[in-house]
Motif scaffolding. Sequence first.
Motif, PDB file in Angstrom:
ATOM      1  N   ASP A   1       0.821  -1.209   0.000  1.00  0.00           N
ATOM      2  CA  ASP A   1       0.000   0.000   0.000  1.00  0.00           C
ATOM      3  C   ASP A   1       0.851   1.253   0.000  1.00  0.00           C
ATOM      4  O   ASP A   1       0.478   2.274  -0.604  1.00  0.00           O
ATOM      5  CB  ASP A   1      -0.929   0.000   1.219  1.00  0.00           C
ATOM      6  N   GLY A   2       2.031   1.167   0.678  1.00  0.00           N
ATOM      7  CA  GLY A   2       2.921   2.335   0.698  1.00  0.00           C
ATOM      8  C   GLY A   2       3.426   2.687  -0.686  1.00  0.00           C
ATOM      9  O   GLY A   2       3.454   3.871  -1.067  1.00  0.00           O
ATOM     10  N   LEU A   3       3.823   1.668  -1.459  1.00  0.00           N
ATOM     11  CA  LEU A   3       4.284   1.927  -2.821  1.00  0.00           C
ATOM     12  C   LEU A   3       3.163   2.524  -3.671  1.00  0.00           C
ATOM     13  O   LEU A   3       3.387   3.445  -4.472  1.00  0.00           O
ATOM     14  CB  LEU A   3       4.793   0.631  -3.448  1.00  0.00           C
ATOM     15  N   VAL A   4       1.956   1.994  -3.497  1.00  0.00           N
ATOM     16  CA  VAL A   4       0.819   2.536  -4.245  1.00  0.00           C
ATOM     17  C   VAL A   4       0.602   4.002  -3.886  1.00  0.00           C
ATOM     18  O   VAL A   4       0.363   4.854  -4.759  1.00  0.00           O
ATOM     19  CB  VAL A   4      -0.445   1.708  -3.968  1.00  0.00           C
ATOM     20  N   HIS A   5       0.667   4.298  -2.591  1.00  0.00           N
ATOM     21  CA  HIS A   5       0.470   5.685  -2.158  1.00  0.00           C
ATOM     22  C   HIS A   5       1.570   6.602  -2.699  1.00  0.00           C
ATOM     23  O   HIS A   5       1.302   7.750  -3.079  1.00  0.00           O
ATOM     24  CB  HIS A   5       0.434   5.770  -0.637  1.00  0.00           C
ATOM     25  N   VAL A   6       2.838   6.092  -2.733  1.00  0.00           N
ATOM     26  CA  VAL A   6       3.950   6.907  -3.264  1.00  0.00           C
ATOM     27  C   VAL A   6       3.732   7.205  -4.738  1.00  0.00           C
ATOM     28  O   VAL A   6       3.902   8.348  -5.210  1.00  0.00           O
ATOM     29  CB  VAL A   6       5.289   6.188  -3.038  1.00  0.00           C
ATOM     30  N   VAL A   7       3.349   6.158  -5.498  1.00  0.00           N
ATOM     31  CA  VAL A   7       3.120   6.352  -6.927  1.00  0.00           C
ATOM     32  C   VAL A   7       2.001   7.353  -7.166  1.00  0.00           C
ATOM     33  O   VAL A   7       2.093   8.238  -8.036  1.00  0.00           O
ATOM     34  CB  VAL A   7       2.799   5.002  -7.606  1.00  0.00           C
ATOM     35  N   SER A   8       0.923   7.236  -6.394  1.00  0.00           N
ATOM     36  CA  SER A   8      -0.201   8.156  -6.602  1.00  0.00           C
ATOM     37  C   SER A   8       0.110   9.560  -6.112  1.00  0.00           C
ATOM     38  O   SER A   8      -0.438  10.545  -6.640  1.00  0.00           O
ATOM     39  CB  SER A   8      -1.442   7.623  -5.872  1.00  0.00           C
ATOM     40  N   ALA A   9       1.022   9.674  -5.107  1.00  0.00           N
ATOM     41  CA  ALA A   9       1.326  10.999  -4.562  1.00  0.00           C
ATOM     42  C   ALA A   9       2.352  11.752  -5.389  1.00  0.00           C
ATOM     43  O   ALA A   9       2.420  12.990  -5.328  1.00  0.00           O
ATOM     44  CB  ALA A   9       1.821  10.864  -3.119  1.00  0.00           C
ATOM     45  N   THR A  10       3.157  11.012  -6.167  1.00  0.00           N
ATOM     46  CA  THR A  10       4.225  11.671  -6.933  1.00  0.00           C
ATOM     47  C   THR A  10       3.696  12.704  -7.925  1.00  0.00           C
ATOM     48  O   THR A  10       4.185  13.845  -7.967  1.00  0.00           O
ATOM     49  CB  THR A  10       5.077  10.606  -7.644  1.00  0.00           C
TER      50      THR A  10
ATOM     51  N   PHE B   1       6.223  22.169  -8.936  1.00  0.00           N
ATOM     52  CA  PHE B   1       6.844  22.735 -10.129  1.00  0.00           C
ATOM     53  C   PHE B   1       5.847  23.331 -11.120  1.00  0.00           C
ATOM     54  O   PHE B   1       6.158  24.309 -11.791  1.00  0.00           O
ATOM     55  CB  PHE B   1       7.694  21.666 -10.837  1.00  0.00           C
ATOM     56  N   LEU B   2       4.674  22.763 -11.278  1.00  0.00           N
ATOM     57  CA  LEU B   2       3.756  23.218 -12.311  1.00  0.00           C
ATOM     58  C   LEU B   2       2.789  24.283 -11.809  1.00  0.00           C
ATOM     59  O   LEU B   2       2.494  25.250 -12.508  1.00  0.00           O
ATOM     60  CB  LEU B   2       2.980  22.024 -12.879  1.00  0.00           C
ATOM     61  N   ARG B   3       2.261  24.101 -10.589  1.00  0.00           N
ATOM     62  CA  ARG B   3       1.285  25.066 -10.100  1.00  0.00           C
ATOM     63  C   ARG B   3       1.879  26.483  -9.952  1.00  0.00           C
ATOM     64  O   ARG B   3       1.207  27.465 -10.287  1.00  0.00           O
ATOM     65  CB  ARG B   3       0.707  24.585  -8.768  1.00  0.00           C
ATOM     66  N   PRO B   4       3.166  26.666  -9.489  1.00  0.00           N
ATOM     67  CA  PRO B   4       3.708  28.057  -9.385  1.00  0.00           C
ATOM     68  C   PRO B   4       3.797  28.769 -10.731  1.00  0.00           C
ATOM     69  O   PRO B   4       3.756  30.001 -10.797  1.00  0.00           O
ATOM     70  CB  PRO B   4       5.101  27.833  -8.782  1.00  0.00           C
TER      71      PRO B   4
END
Length: 653
Positions: free
Chosen positions: A605-614, A622-625
């Motif tokens: 689940d941690g890897l899934v959360h990392v992938v989705s959070a990246t 980087f993009l929103r500013p």
Amino acid sequence: MSDSWLVQHVWLIPLLPLLASVATAILGPTVLRERSHWPCLAASAFAAVLSFLLLFTKTDLANPTTPAVYDWISVGLFEVSVVLRVDPLTCLMLVMVTSVGSLIVLYSVGYMHGELGYWRFFTFVALFLFSMTMLVLASNFLLLFVFWEAVGLCSYLLIGFWYHKPSAAAAAKKAFLVNRVGDFAFALGILLVWIHFGVIDPVNGYGRLDYDHAFANVQNITDTALLAICLLLFCGAVGKSAQFPLHVWLPDAMEGPTPVSALIHAATMVTAGVYMIARLSPLFFASPGAQLVVASIGGFTALLAALIALTQNDLKRILAYSTVSQLGYMFLALGCGSVFAVTAAVFHVFTHAFFKALLFLGAGSVMHAMGNVIDITKFSGLRHRLPRTHWTFACGAASLAGIPLLSGFWSKDEILAAVLHRSHEQSGIVFQVLLVMAIVTAFLTAFYTFRAYFKTFWGDEVIPPEAGDHAHESPPVMTYPLMVLAIFALGMGLVLSGIGIFLDKPTLIGQFLGHMPGWSEHTEHNANWGLMIGSGVLALAGMALAWWMYGRSTTLPDLVARKIRPAYNLSRNKFWFDEIYQATVVGPTVVIAHFGRFFDNWIVDGLVHVVSATPRFLGRRFLRPIQNGLIQFYALGMVIGLVILVLAIKLLG
């Protein structure tokens, strides 16, 4: 009623309990209520009548009849039909299952009276009778496996009938899971049967998984493959018939109602493994290695369970370990590798069903009178309060102990004779050791059986507080089945075997099973009077020792227990098998499960959360500013991007 009509309509025997189960499940909660026993009682009684008629009217015993019921599976060239097999072994087992089942159902009417879920109990019992009769009638491995699993399901439902009790729920789960270990190997064995025997018939266009096809082609496969098939099938029998090391579920199964103990875990279901090995005996005859394993496991289990039964105080658990021990006796005979030995095992299955059902129902009668107390240290001297229970229990105990001329004596003697005969034929000392183990087990059986009898019915009268002032004999609906079973326990062995031995003629059981297809070997051995007298003396000696220690007021048992404290504790604690399994199997499995939960929750689940959070992180960082709403900033970005593009084209071009 003609022989052919009975054979062609043998499907009525399993159909009647099935209809009773369905009817009780539908009508029991709202219509039948306290009369929910009637469909099951009527169906089991009528099935028993048909089974007896089939036993006595089937004349062409040498040729098994296989009436087809319907086409079950038809996929391409693979076709499986529900075909029922009628031969001497089937007839004998049907009589045992339905007659003992009918008496237990009648007993249950009184024992289960007033229970919540009364209709549910008889629904499950009828379903079990359907499954067991179909298992016996199966003519191929696939049908055998289906109803092998069905009786396991019924066992789970009946052991856990009082599911609100944590001990009953745990016992049901334990029985189900332990049996799955053996059943997994059993399924693998059937797959190997399919690989080596189940070729597609190009003419008829169907798969061959029937018994006869395997028996006829047993010489066409390698010894290694045959050994693997036999051992995997035997593993299924080890689980179902509670043999070492999968014996631990049966004593705990006593948490279910007493009629369940008598029906499933003494008389019928646990004998399914013995029946299966006897049914497939032509395969085991061709594999000496498998025979040795079967005999060794059986002999060791018989002695081990007898040693444990010596010190138990729960009356039903004593009988449960006795069942494990007697089943070990049967497997010991099956491993002797002769038709005479297999006949002896089947004979013991038949006699054991009646006297062990009698003992369990007698224990239930005691429990009923003692306010559900079953600890033999908390009551004694009940022979005057429970006269009918007392004398019927005595009949069952004497038969189990092998007292001369009673049913258990004749069937046990044939097993000892089979082991003795094999020990003379077999080089090495294995079967000599197994014979000694069987003889010691016979003595221990007589001792622990009469220990339970004397502690329950003799001595000063002691009534536990739970019984209050209401300790009395059970009602007739419970005692009449005890009387019928007592008659069978006393005289059935004499009729089936003893008369023939006394007259120096073939025994009735040997003649009947001698017509089994493929059992062409002579099924009779000369009577070994020395062995018979010796085993009878051992049984009487065990009974006498039990009376000396427990039939009179004495401190001798406590003195002996103190003198041999380590051995006593070993037996009292059941050789710590449950604790060993807890430490080596259950505990590590729980640890692995907790680690798996940790790994799943934190790593996967941690890897899934990392992938989705990246993407969210990169977007915010980087993009929103960049999206600041200033037109000049966007124009500057476009100019810089254009310059970079031109430089790239210039440099790369």
